[in-house]
Motif scaffolding. Structure first.
Motif, short mmCIF file in Angstrom:
data_model
loop_
_atom_site.label_atom_id
_atom_site.label_comp_id
_atom_site.label_asym_id
_atom_site.label_seq_id
_atom_site.Cartn_x
_atom_site.Cartn_y
_atom_site.Cartn_z
N GLN A 1 -10.11 11.55 -11.79
CA GLN A 1 -9.95 10.57 -10.72
C GLN A 1 -8.93 9.50 -11.13
OE1 GLN A 1 -11.08 10.32 -7.69
NE2 GLN A 1 -12.54 11.99 -7.62
N VAL A 2 -8.20 9.04 -10.15
CA VAL A 2 -7.27 7.93 -10.34
C VAL A 2 -7.73 6.79 -9.45
CG1 VAL A 2 -4.91 7.14 -10.09
CG2 VAL A 2 -5.35 9.47 -10.88
N GLN A 3 -7.89 5.62 -10.03
CA GLN A 3 -8.25 4.44 -9.26
C GLN A 3 -7.00 3.57 -9.08
OE1 GLN A 3 -10.37 5.16 -12.19
NE2 GLN A 3 -11.39 6.51 -10.73
N LEU A 4 -6.81 3.10 -7.85
CA LEU A 4 -5.63 2.31 -7.50
C LEU A 4 -6.08 1.00 -6.87
CD1 LEU A 4 -3.61 5.20 -5.84
CD2 LEU A 4 -3.35 4.35 -8.17
N VAL A 5 -5.55 -0.10 -7.37
CA VAL A 5 -5.90 -1.42 -6.84
C VAL A 5 -4.62 -2.18 -6.52
CG1 VAL A 5 -7.08 -3.59 -7.28
CG2 VAL A 5 -8.03 -1.46 -8.19
N GLU A 6 -4.45 -2.47 -5.22
CA GLU A 6 -3.26 -3.20 -4.77
C GLU A 6 -3.49 -4.70 -4.79
OE1 GLU A 6 -3.63 0.42 -1.85
OE2 GLU A 6 -4.95 -1.08 -2.75
N SER A 7 -2.40 -5.42 -4.91
CA SER A 7 -2.44 -6.88 -4.80
C SER A 7 -1.06 -7.36 -4.35
CB SER A 7 -2.82 -7.53 -6.13
OG SER A 7 -1.88 -7.19 -7.13
N GLY A 8 -1.01 -8.61 -3.93
CA GLY A 8 0.27 -9.22 -3.58
C GLY A 8 0.54 -9.37 -2.11
N GLY A 9 -0.35 -8.87 -1.25
CA GLY A 9 -0.14 -9.04 0.18
C GLY A 9 -0.35 -10.48 0.60
N GLY A 10 -0.02 -10.75 1.85
CA GLY A 10 -0.20 -12.10 2.36
C GLY A 10 0.58 -12.33 3.63
N LEU A 11 0.71 -13.60 3.98
CA LEU A 11 1.42 -14.02 5.18
C LEU A 11 2.78 -14.60 4.77
CD1 LEU A 11 1.55 -14.72 8.23
CD2 LEU A 11 0.39 -16.88 7.65
#
Length: 122
Positions: A1-11
């Motif tokens: 399994q590969v776990q992926l965690v995104e960050s950096g989104g916003g307005l």
């Protein structure tokens, strides 16, 4: 399994920039091609960008060419999407994806992150 965690989104306002990050864990990062898809409200998920396992090859959907850049740091197990000159049409949930084969508009990657919201105001 590969776990992926995104960050950096916003307005962000139109014309502005954002950098999305995706941290991967669970397998050898360098064994996987990486990419980004996005889903706008009421629309299907669509391909945005992809990068090869080594980072030597990348590809983009036409609407983001010249504005978005995908790159990866295999030492940090992270892939990035630098988004410049953002437009309201870029508003979507952005998903990080991974697969053992190169990702393209025609593929459905095996692994998906939970998504991060990007909202571009006019």
């Amino acid at each position: 399994q590969v776990q992926l965690v995104e960050s950096g989104g916003g307005l962000v306002q139109a014309g502005g920039s954002l950098r999305l990050s995706c941290a991967a864990s669970g397998r050898t990062f360098g064994d996987y091609a990486m990419g980004w898809f996005r889903q706008a409200p009421g629309k299907e998920r669509v391909f945005v960008a992809a990068i090869s396992r080594s980072g030597s090859t990348s590809s983009y959907t036409d609407s983001v060419k010249g504005r978005f850049t995908i790159f990866r740091d295999n030492a940090k197990n992270t892939v990035y999407l630098q988004m410049n000159s953002l437009k309201p049409d870029d508003t979507a949930v952005y998903y990080c994806v991974a697969d053992r084969v190169y990702i393209s508009i025609a593929t459905t990657p095996d692994y998906w992150g939970q998504g991060t919201q990007v909202t571009v105001s006019s």
